[in-house]
Design an enzyme around this catalytic site. Structure first.
Site, short mmCIF file in Angstrom:
data_model
loop_
_atom_site.label_atom_id
_atom_site.label_comp_id
_atom_site.label_asym_id
_atom_site.label_seq_id
_atom_site.Cartn_x
_atom_site.Cartn_y
_atom_site.Cartn_z
N ASP A 111 0.83 -1.20 0.00
CA ASP A 111 0.00 0.00 0.00
C ASP A 111 0.87 1.25 0.00
OD1 ASP A 111 0.03 1.37 2.82
OD2 ASP A 111 -0.16 -0.76 3.28
N LYS A 153 -6.30 -16.16 8.38
CA LYS A 153 -7.49 -15.38 8.02
C LYS A 153 -7.10 -14.30 7.01
CE LYS A 153 -8.45 -14.09 12.20
NZ LYS A 153 -9.13 -13.48 13.36
N GLU A 206 -9.50 -12.39 19.97
CA GLU A 206 -10.36 -11.26 19.60
C GLU A 206 -10.63 -10.37 20.81
OE1 GLU A 206 -12.08 -10.46 16.45
OE2 GLU A 206 -10.32 -11.60 15.84
N HIS A 242 -4.70 0.60 14.68
CA HIS A 242 -5.41 -0.60 15.12
C HIS A 242 -5.04 -0.92 16.57
CE1 HIS A 242 -7.12 -4.66 14.99
NE2 HIS A 242 -5.97 -5.11 15.48
#
Length: 368
Positions: free
Chosen positions: A42, A141, A243, A262
């Site tokens: 990115d 994932k 999580e 994050h």
């Protein structure tokens, strides 16, 4: 330099990490393994790092570099499709490898691209942030966002290799390193950790660490993750513990629209989860204080520029990607909570506990 074999059931790959690890890439990948490499990164990843990685993969086969716009709003299927079209135009085929050079954003976009092309071509991770090296690449994932929520579209797809240069990670901006340290602290809070190779005194609020220290931290995160995920590759049972802090944290991250990292969002999410658990008589005041103590040790709760209003956060909470694991009424939301430090709360054999939405709103409105 350290090499670990990471296994999710029978899906195994090598994770090599240490200073200047790409200089040893030919020890891991034979020259005739792939016909070309498509490096995906990115726009937030420095050109020097991208070209440094491309240089070493270029010693094995031809390399092409594809860049996409950074930011969670560009972590979409549209971005994936555009990259895939460019890769095909460059001659990508079943013997091509996708190389993700960047943080979790790049890793997920490239992972989805690799998993879909020709129904799956080789994926190689070169994480350039400590957060990616200690968290996102330690999973199979792969997912992208929808406008309604984070990581709502994806699948499970393992990489072939991971290479993390701790020299590059140590030279990252301290705020980036702090994002990864938030995940490290999360692992310290959710698991019973014996025989740590570091102590709380090794943590600091400047978030400046040597390559060797980061190597030790990555090794800890690998051990923590694989102690659970090797038997729960889809993270639907015991693996849900990772999580922790993410239910509210992801909602905050989306509501802030890129204003916080994050890691910062997850740090706030863990504090809110701890306060909720305390009011549900699961966590003691001392346990809540332990959250503040560890997160303040790494400066995670200092100067977080939270601007979004609670209603905006709650809008995204209603689209949490763990919805459906529990059958709940409209008044409750499933959350990962602790029943003591290192002890996940269990509800009907699930690590998701029903929490009244009114309690969640109350805690969010109170703030840190």
């Amino acid at each position: 330099m350290t090499t670990k074999q990471i296994c999710f059931a029978d899906r195994c790959f090598n994770f090599a990490f240490g200073e200047h690890i790409l200089e040893s890439i030919e020890d891991y990948i034979p020259r005739d393994e792939f016909d070309r490499y498509i490096v995906i990164s990115d726009s937030g990843v420095p050109d020097s790092i991208v070209h440094h990685a491309a240089e070493y993969f270029g010693k094995l086969a031809p390399v092409h570099i594809l860049r996409f716009q950074g930011g969670e709003e560009y972590k979409t299927l549209s971005t994936v499709t555009d990259l895939q079209e460019q890769a095909i135009a460059l001659g990508a085929n079943r013997r091509t490898a996708i190389v993700a050079v960047g943080g979790g954003l790049t890793g997920n976009v490239a992972g989805v691209a690799a998993g879909m092309m020709f129904r799956g071509i080789a994926l190689i991770h070169v994480p350039t942030t400590f957060l990616a090296a200690s968290d996102s690449v330690l999973s199979i994932k792969q997912a992208v966002n929808l406008t309604s929520g984070k990581n709502l579209v994806g699948f499970y797809y393992p990489p072939r290799f991971v290479f993390a240069d701790t020299r590059i990670l140590s030279e990252s901006p301290p705020r980036q390193v702090k994002a990864g340290m938030c995940e490290l602290v999360k692992n310290m809070l959710i698991l019973e950790n014996d025989n740590l190779e570091f102590t709380e005194d090794d943590l600091n609020s400047t978030n400046v660490y040597s390559p060797k220290q980061l190597e030790t931290f990555i090794n800890f995160c690998i051990s923590a993750k694989m102690s659970v995920l090797s038997e729960d590759i889809y993270e639907k049972k015991k693996g849900l513990i990772f999580e922790y802090g993410h239910t509210i944290g992801h909602a905050i991250e989306l509501a802030e629209q890129g204003g916080i990292t994050h890691g910062e969002a997850i740090a706030v999410g863990m504090i809110y989860a701890a306060k909720i658990a305390n009011r549900m008589n699961l966590l003691s005041e001392d346990d809540v204080s332990a959250h503040y103590w560890l997160l303040n040790k790494i400066g995670a709760l200092q100067d977080i520029p939270l601007k979004s209003d609670p209603d905006s956060i709650f809008h995204y909470l209603n689209h949490d990607n763990k919805r459906g694991y529990l059958k709940l009424d409209e008044d409750n939301l499933g959350m990962i909570l602790l029943n003591g430090i290192g002890k996940p709360a269990v509800y009907n054999q699930s690590l998701l506990t029903p929490v009244r939405k009114t309690l969640i709103k109350e805690v969010i409105r109170e703030g840190l």
